[in-house]
Write a protein that holds these residues in place. Structure first.
Motif, short mmCIF file in Angstrom:
data_model
loop_
_atom_site.label_atom_id
_atom_site.label_comp_id
_atom_site.label_asym_id
_atom_site.label_seq_id
_atom_site.Cartn_x
_atom_site.Cartn_y
_atom_site.Cartn_z
N ALA A 159 0.82 -1.21 0.00
CA ALA A 159 0.00 0.00 0.00
C ALA A 159 0.86 1.26 0.00
CB ALA A 159 -0.93 0.00 1.21
N PRO A 197 -2.37 4.42 4.63
CA PRO A 197 -2.36 3.02 5.05
C PRO A 197 -2.32 2.85 6.56
CG PRO A 197 -0.80 3.37 3.27
CD PRO A 197 -1.25 4.72 3.71
N GLN A 216 -6.67 1.17 -5.06
CA GLN A 216 -5.84 -0.01 -4.81
C GLN A 216 -5.12 0.11 -3.47
OE1 GLN A 216 -3.43 -0.07 -8.41
NE2 GLN A 216 -4.65 -1.74 -9.25
N ALA A 217 -4.56 1.30 -3.20
CA ALA A 217 -3.85 1.50 -1.94
C ALA A 217 -4.80 1.32 -0.75
CB ALA A 217 -3.22 2.89 -1.90
N LEU A 270 -5.70 -2.42 -0.33
CA LEU A 270 -4.58 -3.16 0.26
C LEU A 270 -4.49 -2.91 1.76
CD1 LEU A 270 -1.86 -2.57 -2.50
CD2 LEU A 270 -2.89 -4.77 -1.91
N ALA A 271 -4.61 -1.65 2.16
CA ALA A 271 -4.54 -1.32 3.59
C ALA A 271 -5.70 -1.92 4.36
CB ALA A 271 -4.51 0.20 3.76
#
Length: 312
Positions: free
Chosen positions: A92, A101, A156-157, A160-161
Motif C-alpha cells: 500500500a 495506510p 488499490q492503496a 490493500l490497507a
C-alpha cells in the motif's frame, strides 16, 4: 488506594509503543519504493524470528498438545495475519501516501468486533452500526483526496490497507481464542516463524528475488526492531497495568505520529477532507472502545477464554 494504582498505571508506555508503530513509514515507505513488498516482509520476518527464537522450542511443545482449533488458529495468524497482511500493508505504501495506510489500520478494532461475531460466535448487536458506518465514511474521505473522484491508484492503496487491517483483526480474534492454551511468547514466536515459512514458500513459487542492497540493511533492521519487536514488547508490558479505555486513547499516538511523519519527513499534504476522515475514523474507534468498556449492552457479547491472564 488511588496512589498505588496511578503509580502502576502504564498508559504512558502504551503511548510510547504506539508512537513507535507510527514511525514505520520512515523505513517501510522508502523500502517499498525500491524493493518488492514480499522481499521486505521476508527479511523483516527473518529478523523477528531470530529475535524471538529463544521462545520457539517451548512454543512448539505447547502447540503439539493444543487442540486442533488452536493449531489452525496459529497457522492462520502466522500465514495470514503476519505474512500476508504485512505484504499487503507494505504494498500500500508503493501505491499510496505514507499516512493513509497507517490510519486505515485503525479500523482494525471495528473489523475485529465483526469478525468476533463470525469466528467466535459472539453476538453482534445493532448498535455496532452506529460505530461502523461513520468509520466507513471517514475511511472513504481519508482514502480519496477528492471524495467524489476515485482514482485506480488510490482505490488499490486503500483496498490493500483495508485487507491488511482485516487480516490483523482476524489475528486478534483468533489469538484471543488461542490464548486459552498458549501464552503471548508462544503466539509471538509461532506467528513470526510460521509467517517466515509461508513467505519462503511464496518466494520460491513466485521466483521473487531476495537480493537487497547494503543500504537497505539498516532500514530493515530498524523496521523489524523498532515498530516491530520493541513496540510489541512495550505494548504488552504496558497493557497488563493499563485500563483498556486509557490504552485505546493512548494508542491514538500511532496515527498522530504517522500523520506527523508523513507531513514532516515525506512532505505529504492531506486535503481538508482527508483530515476530516482521519478525525472521523479515530473518533469512531475510540467511541466503540469506550462503549464496549462502559456499556451494560456492548456491541458484541464477548466470551472470555478460560485463561484470561494471557494476552492474544
Amino acid at each position: 488506594m488511588t496512589t498505588p494504582y496511578r503509580a502502576a498505571d502504564r498508559t504512558w508506555l502504551v503511548a510510547v509503543a504506539a508512537s513507535l508503530w507510527g514511525l514505520s513509514a520512515l523505513w517501510r515507505g522508502p523500502l517499498a519504493q525500491e524493493l518488492p513488498a514480499l522481499t521486505i516482509v521476508f527479511w523483516e520476518h527473518l529478523l523477528l524470528s531470530v529475535a524471538v527464537s529463544p521462545w520457539l522450542v517451548p512454543a512448539v511443545r505447547r502447540l503439539r498438545t493444543a487442540r486442533p482449533r488452536t493449531v489452525a488458529s496459529v497457522v492462520v495468524i502466522g500465514a495470514g495475519s503476519s505474512a500476508l497482511a504485512t505484504v499487503l500493508f507494505t504494498a500500500a505504501f508503493r501505491m499510496g501516501d505514507p499516512i493513509t495506510p497507517q490510519v486505515l489500520q485503525k479500523l482494525q478494532p471495528l473489523l475485529a468486533v465483526a469478525l468476533a461475531a463470525v469466528l467466535l460466535g459472539e453476538r453482534l448487536r445493532p448498535v455496532y452500526a452506529a460505530f461502523l458506518l461513520p468509520a466507513l465514511v471517514g475511511a472513504w474521505l481519508l482514502a480519496f483526496p477528492q471524495p467524489t473522484h476515485v482514482t485506480v491508484a488510490s482505490a488499490q492503496a486503500a483496498l490493500l490497507a483495508l485487507g491488511a487491517a482485516a487480516l490483523w483483526a482476524a489475528g486478534t480474534v483468533l489469538g484471543r481464542g488461542a490464548s486459552a492454551e498458549l501464552g503471548f511468547r508462544d503466539l509471538a514466536a509461532l506467528r513470526f516463524s510460521i509467517g517466515l515459512l509461508t513467505l519462503g514458500v511464496v518466494v520460491a513459487l513466485t521466483g521473487t528475488s531476495l537480493e537487497i542492497t547494503a543500504a537497505a540493511v539498516p532500514s530493515l533492521l530498524l523496521l523489524a526492531l523498532v515498530p516491530g519487536l520493541a513496540a510489541m514488547v512495550l505494548y504488552y508490558l504496558a497493557l497488563g497495568r493499563t485500563p483498556a479505555s486509557r490504552a485505546t486513547l493512548a494508542e491514538l499516538a500511532f496515527p498522530l505520529t504517522a500523520a506527523l511523519v508523513g507531513v514532516v519527513a515525506f512532505h505529504t499534504r492531506p486535503s481538508a477532507t482527508q483530515w476530516l476522515g482521519i478525525a472521523v475514523v479515530l473518533a469512531s474507534v475510540v467511541a466503540l472502545a469506550l462503549h464496549e468498556q462502559r456499556s451494560t449492552t456492548p456491541a458484541v457479547r464477548v466470551r472470555i477464554p478460560s485463561r484470561t491472564g494471557r494476552a492474544g
